[in-house]
Design a protein around this motif. Sequence first.
Motif, mmCIF file in Angstrom:
data_model
loop_
_atom_site.group_PDB
_atom_site.id
_atom_site.type_symbol
_atom_site.label_atom_id
_atom_site.label_comp_id
_atom_site.label_asym_id
_atom_site.label_seq_id
_atom_site.Cartn_x
_atom_site.Cartn_y
_atom_site.Cartn_z
ATOM 1 N N HIS A 72 0.829 -1.202 0.000
ATOM 2 C CA HIS A 72 0.000 0.000 0.000
ATOM 3 C C HIS A 72 0.868 1.258 0.000
ATOM 4 O O HIS A 72 0.522 2.265 -0.634
ATOM 5 C CB HIS A 72 -0.920 -0.004 1.221
ATOM 6 N N LEU A 73 2.003 1.187 0.670
ATOM 7 C CA LEU A 73 2.941 2.308 0.658
ATOM 8 C C LEU A 73 3.419 2.576 -0.763
ATOM 9 O O LEU A 73 3.441 3.728 -1.224
ATOM 10 C CB LEU A 73 4.126 2.011 1.567
ATOM 11 N N ALA A 74 3.783 1.508 -1.470
ATOM 12 C CA ALA A 74 4.260 1.664 -2.842
ATOM 13 C C ALA A 74 3.171 2.248 -3.737
ATOM 14 O O ALA A 74 3.438 3.092 -4.602
ATOM 15 C CB ALA A 74 4.724 0.311 -3.389
ATOM 16 N N PHE A 75 1.917 1.824 -3.505
ATOM 17 C CA PHE A 75 0.801 2.350 -4.300
ATOM 18 C C PHE A 75 0.607 3.841 -4.044
ATOM 19 O O PHE A 75 0.453 4.633 -4.982
ATOM 20 C CB PHE A 75 -0.481 1.586 -3.959
ATOM 21 N N CYS A 76 0.643 4.243 -2.771
ATOM 22 C CA CYS A 76 0.482 5.660 -2.440
ATOM 23 C C CYS A 76 1.599 6.498 -3.051
ATOM 24 O O CYS A 76 1.368 7.605 -3.558
ATOM 25 C CB CYS A 76 0.461 5.849 -0.924
ATOM 26 N N GLN A 77 2.810 5.970 -2.998
ATOM 27 C CA GLN A 77 3.944 6.685 -3.574
ATOM 28 C C GLN A 77 3.794 6.821 -5.083
ATOM 29 O O GLN A 77 4.203 7.837 -5.666
ATOM 30 C CB GLN A 77 5.250 5.980 -3.215
ATOM 31 N N SER A 78 3.189 5.822 -5.731
ATOM 32 C CA SER A 78 2.983 5.892 -7.177
ATOM 33 C C SER A 78 2.006 6.998 -7.550
ATOM 34 O O SER A 78 2.022 7.492 -8.687
ATOM 35 C CB SER A 78 2.480 4.544 -7.706
ATOM 36 N N LEU A 79 1.151 7.386 -6.597
ATOM 37 C CA LEU A 79 0.192 8.470 -6.826
ATOM 38 C C LEU A 79 0.739 9.817 -6.342
ATOM 39 O O LEU A 79 0.033 10.823 -6.390
ATOM 40 C CB LEU A 79 -1.122 8.174 -6.089
ATOM 41 N N ASN A 80 1.985 9.796 -5.860
ATOM 42 C CA ASN A 80 2.615 11.002 -5.313
ATOM 43 C C ASN A 80 1.844 11.567 -4.118
ATOM 44 O O ASN A 80 1.800 12.780 -3.901
ATOM 45 C CB ASN A 80 2.765 12.082 -6.390
ATOM 46 N N LEU A 81 1.248 10.684 -3.328
ATOM 47 C CA LEU A 81 0.558 11.098 -2.114
ATOM 48 C C LEU A 81 1.549 11.220 -0.969
ATOM 49 O O LEU A 81 2.593 10.558 -0.955
ATOM 50 C CB LEU A 81 -0.526 10.085 -1.739
ATOM 51 N N VAL A 82 1.217 12.047 -0.001
ATOM 52 C CA VAL A 82 1.965 12.111 1.251
ATOM 53 C C VAL A 82 0.958 11.893 2.375
ATOM 54 O O VAL A 82 -0.234 12.144 2.222
ATOM 55 C CB VAL A 82 2.682 13.469 1.425
ATOM 56 N N GLY A 83 1.436 11.415 3.518
ATOM 57 C CA GLY A 83 0.507 11.186 4.615
ATOM 58 C C GLY A 83 0.986 10.136 5.577
ATOM 59 O O GLY A 83 2.159 9.743 5.581
ATOM 60 N N THR A 92 -4.548 9.290 7.015
ATOM 61 C CA THR A 92 -4.717 10.636 6.490
ATOM 62 C C THR A 92 -3.720 10.778 5.354
ATOM 63 O O THR A 92 -2.516 10.586 5.567
ATOM 64 C CB THR A 92 -4.434 11.723 7.542
ATOM 65 N N VAL A 93 -4.200 11.056 4.158
ATOM 66 C CA VAL A 93 -3.310 11.234 3.016
ATOM 67 C C VAL A 93 -3.640 12.555 2.339
ATOM 68 O O VAL A 93 -4.749 13.086 2.459
ATOM 69 C CB VAL A 93 -3.420 10.078 1.999
ATOM 70 N N SER A 94 -2.662 13.095 1.608
ATOM 71 C CA SER A 94 -2.831 14.391 0.978
ATOM 72 C C SER A 94 -2.122 14.416 -0.369
ATOM 73 O O SER A 94 -1.062 13.801 -0.540
ATOM 74 C CB SER A 94 -2.272 15.482 1.896
ATOM 75 N N GLY A 95 -2.719 15.114 -1.317
ATOM 76 C CA GLY A 95 -2.125 15.223 -2.642
ATOM 77 C C GLY A 95 -3.034 16.011 -3.559
ATOM 78 O O GLY A 95 -3.978 16.671 -3.113
ATOM 79 N N THR A 96 -2.773 15.936 -4.848
ATOM 80 C CA THR A 96 -3.615 16.640 -5.808
ATOM 81 C C THR A 96 -5.019 16.030 -5.805
ATOM 82 O O THR A 96 -5.212 14.890 -5.371
ATOM 83 C CB THR A 96 -3.043 16.538 -7.228
ATOM 84 N N GLN A 97 -5.976 16.770 -6.296
ATOM 85 C CA GLN A 97 -7.346 16.262 -6.368
ATOM 86 C C GLN A 97 -7.398 14.987 -7.192
ATOM 87 O O GLN A 97 -8.116 14.034 -6.848
ATOM 88 C CB GLN A 97 -8.266 17.320 -6.972
ATOM 89 N N PHE A 137 1.231 17.007 4.493
ATOM 90 C CA PHE A 137 2.366 16.248 5.011
ATOM 91 C C PHE A 137 3.570 16.513 4.126
ATOM 92 O O PHE A 137 3.437 17.086 3.033
ATOM 93 C CB PHE A 137 2.072 14.742 5.024
ATOM 94 N N ILE A 138 4.714 16.045 4.564
ATOM 95 C CA ILE A 138 5.935 16.171 3.768
ATOM 96 C C ILE A 138 6.329 14.830 3.165
ATOM 97 O O ILE A 138 6.807 14.762 2.037
ATOM 98 C CB ILE A 138 7.082 16.729 4.636
ATOM 99 N N LYS A 139 6.095 13.755 3.903
ATOM 100 C CA LYS A 139 6.481 12.426 3.443
ATOM 101 C C LYS A 139 5.283 11.480 3.472
ATOM 102 O O LYS A 139 4.224 11.816 3.990
ATOM 103 C CB LYS A 139 7.611 11.859 4.313
ATOM 104 N N MET A 140 5.485 10.286 2.930
ATOM 105 C CA MET A 140 4.453 9.248 2.944
ATOM 106 C C MET A 140 4.917 8.106 3.825
ATOM 107 O O MET A 140 5.997 7.539 3.619
ATOM 108 C CB MET A 140 4.207 8.731 1.515
ATOM 109 N N HIS A 141 4.097 7.772 4.840
ATOM 110 C CA HIS A 141 4.391 6.647 5.726
ATOM 111 C C HIS A 141 3.187 5.703 5.737
ATOM 112 O O HIS A 141 2.039 6.151 5.805
ATOM 113 C CB HIS A 141 4.654 7.128 7.154
ATOM 114 N N CYS A 142 3.463 4.424 5.674
ATOM 115 C CA CYS A 142 2.406 3.416 5.801
ATOM 116 C C CYS A 142 3.011 2.276 6.612
ATOM 117 O O CYS A 142 3.889 1.556 6.134
ATOM 118 C CB CYS A 142 1.949 2.933 4.425
ATOM 119 N N ARG A 143 2.534 2.123 7.857
ATOM 120 C CA ARG A 143 3.178 1.189 8.773
ATOM 121 C C ARG A 143 2.197 0.154 9.317
ATOM 122 O O ARG A 143 1.024 0.457 9.542
ATOM 123 C CB ARG A 143 3.797 1.958 9.943
#
Length: 326
Positions: free
Chosen positions: A27-38, A50-55, A86-92
């Motif tokens: 899921h972390l890799a998927f979020c990163q592929s969308l350029n999301l942070v959170g 909580t994730v953040s990025g373009t619409q 956010f500044i980075k993307m974390h999925c733990r």
Amino acid sequence: MNIMTYQTLLYYCYSPIENAEQFAADHLAFCQSLNLVGRIIVADEGLNGTVSGTQESCTAYMEAVYADGRFNKTEFKIDDVDEPSFIKMHCRYKSEIVHSGMRNPKEIDPNRQTGIHLEPKDFLEMKDQDDVVVLDVRSNYEHTVGRFKNAVTLDIENFREFPEKIKELEQYKGKKILTYCTGGIKCEKASALLLKEGFEDVYQLHGGIIKYGKEAGGEDFQGQCYVFDNRVTVDVNSVNPSIVSTCRNCGTTTAKMINCANPVCNEHFTQCDACGVELDGCCSDVCKEHPRKRQYDGTGYYVKVPQPVNAEKISKRKHKQIIKGS
């Protein structure tokens, strides 16, 4: 006019996940592929994020979550923002998506038993009735900066302390208990714990303070709502807004909340701009003089950095393991 092109999504879903640790990595890799942070917590019991990025990225993320049959009941609270939260993307992967503080967390399951969900308009109608107690299940730093009028608050630093505080609520057993939190996730477990301990009329604010602000104008929510991203707090009350928090250092009314610039302290507290300048973003003169003090930029928000390894703590832990194994 400033056109907001980013969004921040707040959500959770209690739904069993097999191989949750591997799911977290994927899921972390998927979020990163969308350029999301959170920040997303994955556990065997579900998701909390909580994730953040373009619409566009946020829409793609929501569609993917809904497409997974396990999470099609997820409700997203959507905020338009002028920059990513956010500044980075974390999925733990963790043992629970909300740490309950119980030795056996499986004793409660929000999918089987939890409080009656109240929509914001119903919560608004009920909250001031004589037989009702409005209960804030959040931590001290959260309800210090904002809370419902006349709400009962608990002296807890983390939600895992909530089970120990239930005995303090015995006096309210004959009343209707209306629980609330930021987005609803803590109430799922808090209300389940209350039911387990013999409270009969237990309710929860569906969607939490954030949804209440969007659908009921945030009426009678005093102060600001703490959020777990670099916005720190957000306004939710457009009906009768007020500020209830004060500067820790001088007592001036302020809604600004920061982390102490001394990373060893890192205390979360309210501080006015004037004291922020005087103390350089620290809670005290002692912290201001600390050699590891971070540079204060006026926000009081800092990217988390790895702390030095505590060799003494590791040594004690290994010693305990050796004793257990002998």
